[in-house]
Design a protein around this motif. Structure first.
Motif, PDB file in Angstrom:
ATOM      1  N   UNK A 120      -4.747  -4.599  -4.658  1.00  0.00           N
ATOM      2  CA  UNK A 120      -4.367  -4.747  -3.254  1.00  0.00           C
ATOM      3  C   UNK A 120      -5.577  -5.174  -2.427  1.00  0.00           C
ATOM      4  N   UNK A 121      -5.456  -6.311  -1.819  1.00  0.00           N
ATOM      5  CA  UNK A 121      -6.497  -6.955  -1.002  1.00  0.00           C
ATOM      6  C   UNK A 121      -7.730  -7.360  -1.816  1.00  0.00           C
ATOM      7  N   UNK A 122      -8.538  -6.365  -2.214  1.00  0.00           N
ATOM      8  CA  UNK A 122      -9.725  -6.688  -3.016  1.00  0.00           C
ATOM      9  C   UNK A 122      -9.732  -5.759  -4.229  1.00  0.00           C
ATOM     10  N   UNK A 123     -10.522  -6.084  -5.248  1.00  0.00           N
ATOM     11  CA  UNK A 123     -10.419  -5.326  -6.489  1.00  0.00           C
ATOM     12  C   UNK A 123     -10.834  -3.846  -6.413  1.00  0.00           C
ATOM     13  N   UNK A 124     -11.681  -3.469  -5.469  1.00  0.00           N
ATOM     14  CA  UNK A 124     -12.125  -2.068  -5.417  1.00  0.00           C
ATOM     15  C   UNK A 124     -13.026  -1.743  -6.595  1.00  0.00           C
ATOM     16  N   UNK A 125     -14.111  -2.525  -6.692  1.00  0.00           N
ATOM     17  CA  UNK A 125     -15.060  -2.307  -7.787  1.00  0.00           C
ATOM     18  C   UNK A 125     -16.441  -2.047  -7.188  1.00  0.00           C
ATOM     19  N   UNK A 169       2.149   1.642  -3.453  1.00  0.00           N
ATOM     20  CA  UNK A 169       1.098   2.071  -4.380  1.00  0.00           C
ATOM     21  C   UNK A 169       0.607   3.486  -4.113  1.00  0.00           C
ATOM     22  N   UNK A 170       1.046   4.084  -3.017  1.00  0.00           N
ATOM     23  CA  UNK A 170       0.633   5.460  -2.711  1.00  0.00           C
ATOM     24  C   UNK A 170      -0.648   5.543  -1.916  1.00  0.00           C
ATOM     25  N   UNK A 171      -1.109   4.420  -1.376  1.00  0.00           N
ATOM     26  CA  UNK A 171      -2.344   4.440  -0.590  1.00  0.00           C
ATOM     27  C   UNK A 171      -2.073   4.750   0.879  1.00  0.00           C
ATOM     28  N   UNK A 172      -0.863   4.472   1.320  1.00  0.00           N
ATOM     29  CA  UNK A 172      -0.496   4.754   2.718  1.00  0.00           C
ATOM     30  C   UNK A 172       0.810   5.543   2.731  1.00  0.00           C
ATOM     31  N   UNK A 207     -15.594   0.609  -3.145  1.00  0.00           N
ATOM     32  CA  UNK A 207     -15.488   1.527  -4.272  1.00  0.00           C
ATOM     33  C   UNK A 207     -14.098   1.564  -4.872  1.00  0.00           C
ATOM     34  N   UNK A 263      -8.419  -4.369 -14.011  1.00  0.00           N
ATOM     35  CA  UNK A 263      -8.306  -2.949 -13.625  1.00  0.00           C
ATOM     36  C   UNK A 263      -6.837  -2.548 -13.478  1.00  0.00           C
ATOM     37  N   UNK A 282      -2.235  -1.812  -9.780  1.00  0.00           N
ATOM     38  CA  UNK A 282      -2.274  -2.455  -8.464  1.00  0.00           C
ATOM     39  C   UNK A 282      -3.562  -3.255  -8.246  1.00  0.00           C
ATOM     40  N   UNK A 335      -9.221   3.310  -4.034  1.00  0.00           N
ATOM     41  CA  UNK A 335      -7.842   2.801  -3.966  1.00  0.00           C
ATOM     42  C   UNK A 335      -7.245   2.527  -5.342  1.00  0.00           C
ATOM     43  N   UNK A 336      -8.109   2.468  -6.360  1.00  0.00           N
ATOM     44  CA  UNK A 336      -7.568   2.287  -7.716  1.00  0.00           C
ATOM     45  C   UNK A 336      -7.198   3.618  -8.358  1.00  0.00           C
ATOM     46  N   UNK A 376      -4.209  14.047  -4.779  1.00  0.00           N
ATOM     47  CA  UNK A 376      -5.336  13.781  -3.866  1.00  0.00           C
ATOM     48  C   UNK A 376      -6.297  14.968  -3.832  1.00  0.00           C
ATOM     49  N   UNK A 416       0.832  -1.211   0.000  1.00  0.00           N
ATOM     50  CA  UNK A 416       0.000   0.000   0.000  1.00  0.00           C
ATOM     51  C   UNK A 416       0.863   1.256   0.000  1.00  0.00           C
ATOM     52  N   UNK A 444      -4.564   7.517   5.167  1.00  0.00           N
ATOM     53  CA  UNK A 444      -4.333   6.412   4.247  1.00  0.00           C
ATOM     54  C   UNK A 444      -5.660   5.956   3.645  1.00  0.00           C
ATOM     55  N   UNK A 445      -5.561   5.381   2.468  1.00  0.00           N
ATOM     56  CA  UNK A 445      -6.755   4.833   1.819  1.00  0.00           C
ATOM     57  C   UNK A 445      -6.693   3.318   1.929  1.00  0.00           C
TER      58      UNK A 445
END
Lengths: 306, 277
Positions: free
Chosen positions: A80-85, A51-54, B108, A142, A78, B111-112, B120, A48, B275-276
């Motif tokens: 990460x964990x689940x697809x985020x759809x 990937x820039x999420x954290x 949603x 994705x 990326x 995170x993608x 941001x 994460x 964080x996301x």
């Protein structure tokens, strides 16, 4: 050496716990980097951050040799964990949202990806009706939407059936081989990881405990007879001259690994003893990547127990 | 930024929550007129009091069948004002904003998109602006429903002379005040990232400060200003449909923009810092 991802002392602290603890990792261009660790070891948090999420609490991160992460992350895909759809949308609609958000021109890319990930038939079905495996495939689609140079895949074969696992494995190898995409992948199914990874990193309690290429890892995890003795020098001489054994190594002081005549361990022990080598321990070890990983984890637990 | 806005627009079009809120909004407006038509029918003697379980009372006593028409008395403008006078609209907007914003986190695409070359600030701003746009659409749907209902149930005589100008100014002010409130709902949703919590807090923000500020006004009665005048929900609920002065309008604009900017800045700051998942 060209690196796609380099971290230096990367750390993430939640409360008082360092979930990722000074990790310095290098993913080389063209690698399929297998990232191994138990649940909660810090794999996902590390990914994460990459990937820039954290945001890292400390340390630095470079992508494609640059510190301009915002720009370089445009080259990353990326999962990460689940697809985020969105569950209320179809796969096509989800890909359309992502395409619009990232400003990607269409040119049939969505259809191409749905075909590539085996979702062409289900492309018009709402994601909430998808199986876990289908969701993972959508996540991969994705991640591939922007034709990335570097893929970060966290447990991409989670929930897939055996044929799905094979399809994803083939896809990963194809993307790496034919498109030159570098891949950082984590999985609990170490046997599967062993089939694709060209390099490994093992993380334990937030710290990277080992980083090596697949060949070295295979060598280390090879089935062998492990001998623990105080007199390694004498034991080596006996192995070579009395037993005519050529395939062995000394991975650490006091330990010898013998890779041949594994059905004759008692005989080897007897000959060594006869030649005055005191054997403290003798056992068969290392079966596969999973066995090696378990051994490493147990070592960690033992050290912690001490 | 245009790509992000375009994607947000696409998501809004595909958002079932938006259509449900719009439908409820329209149905409520129509129901308001239906109810008052029934009351008129009772008061004019066309229907017996108590028909369909509806009993019309005046000062606690059953209304006699000789009263005038409420719809005629009130007129379209005052009826439209009723739409904004209660908690209904703020609650509706709280529910919609929560669904639209929190939905990005649970299942949603946030995170993608975060960390893929878009700042941001841009990502937050796109969501923020599209939620405000949805608020304008919902209010517009409410107003159009009121106008259509007025025409159908009360006839064209209910449209007072010069109504488009008066209504335009009033609705413009309401949209601005409710935009500021929606901005607060976006902030709450961004901070909570949990649907139940965001809706609950949104409803609380819609309803509780009005009561709280009534008490504060009482305590601060000696002050040269009234604290509740600076809270957007109070201003929206008590905004007169007719007779707005230039000073009132300017004050509404300033107060709305201050709340809107503060909520936007706080939301953006939070989105940048956290964080996301």
């Amino acid at each position: 050496m060209e690196y796609v991802l380099e971290t230096e002392g990367l750390t993430k602290i939640y409360g008082r716990t360092a979930v990722v603890d000074h990790v310095s990792m290098q993913v080389r261009k063209g690698d399929i980097y297998g990232f191994i660790g138990k649940n909660g070891a810090g794999k996902t948090t590390f990914m994460r951050m990459a990937a820039g999420l954290a945001r890292p609490s400390a340390g630095s991160l470079r992508l494609f040799g640059s510190e301009d992460l915002l720009r370089q992350r445009m080259r990353i895909g990326t999962l990460i964990e689940s697809p985020g759809a969105y569950p209320g949308m179809t796969a096509k609609e989800n890909l359309t949202v992502l395409k619009k958000s990232l400003g990607i021109p269409d040119r049939g890319r969505i259809e191409e990806l749905l075909t590539l990930t085996g979702l062409k038939e289900a492309g018009g079905k709402k994601v909430k009706h998808y199986s876990m495996g289908m969701k993972q495939r959508l996540g991969i689609a994705m991640a591939l939407l922007r034709d990335p140079d570097f893929l970060i895949l966290d447990e991409p074969i989670n929930g897939l059936d055996p044929s799905g696992i094979r399809e994803v494995r083939d896809l990963i190898q194809e993307l790496n081989r034919e498109k030159g995409i570098t891949i950082l992948i984590s999985s609990h199914i170490l046997g599967e990881l062993a089939k694709v990874a060209t390099r490994y990193g093992i993380i334990r309690e937030g710290a990277l405990v080992e980083e090596s290429d697949a060949r070295t890892m295979a060598e280390r995890s090879r089935r062998c007879q492990k001998l623990v003795t105080d007199n390694v020098e004498r034991a080596v001489t006996v192995l070579e001259e009395a037993l005519h054994i050529q395939s062995f190594d000394v991975p650490e002081p006091g330990v010898i690994r013998v890779f041949e005549r594994l059905s004759e361990t008692a005989e080897i022990n007897r000959v060594l003893t006869e030649h005055g080598v005191a054997i403290k321990e003798s056992y068969l070890a290392g079966q596969d990547l999973e066995g090696y990983f378990m051994e490493l984890m147990e070592q960690g637990l033992l050290r912690k127990g001490e | 930024m245009s790509g992000l806005l375009c994607a947000e627009g696409y998501k809004l079009r595909k958002n079932k929550g938006f259509y449900v809120c719009a439908l409820v909004m329209a149905a409520t407006c129509i129901l308001l007129y239906v109810m008052l038509s029934l009351v008129d029918a009772v008061r004019s003697g066309e229907l017996e009091n108590g028909t369909g379980g509806i009993t019309v009372t005046v000062d606690g006593e059953e209304a006699a069948a000789d009263g005038g028409s409420i719809l005629e008395e009130m007129g379209m403008l005052e009826m439209t004002g009723q739409l904004f006078a209660g908690d209904f609209l703020p609650v509706m907007l709280a529910v919609f904003a929560s669904i639209f914003v929190v939905g990005e986190y649970g299942s949603g695409m946030q995170k993608n998109i975060v960390g893929k070359g878009k700042s941001r600030n841009q990502i937050f701003l796109a969501k923020f602006l599209m939620t405000l746009f949805a608020e304008v659409l919902l209010v517009a749907i409410g107003v159009v429903s009121m106008l259509l209902s007025a025409y159908v149930f009360a006839g064209k005589d209910t449209f007072e002379e010069g109504w488009p100008g008066t209504l335009g100014i009033y609705i413009g002010q309401q949209i601005l005040l409710l935009a500021a409130l929606t901005a607060i709902f976006v902030l709450i949703s961004e901070v909570c990232r949990n649907l139940a919590a965001a809706i609950s807090l949104g409803i609380a923000v819609s309803a509780l400060p009005v009561l709280f500020l009534a008490g504060v006004d009482l305590l601060c009665r000696d002050l040269p200003f009234t604290p509740s005048e600076y809270w957007i929900v109070n201003r929206s609920m008590t905004l007169p449909v007719e007779g707005l002065t230039g000073g009132d309008i300017a004050k509404n604009v300033v107060i709305s923009l201050v709340w809107l900017s503060a909520a936007m800045a706080a939301g953006m700051w939070h989105f940048n810092r956290t964080d996301v998942r």
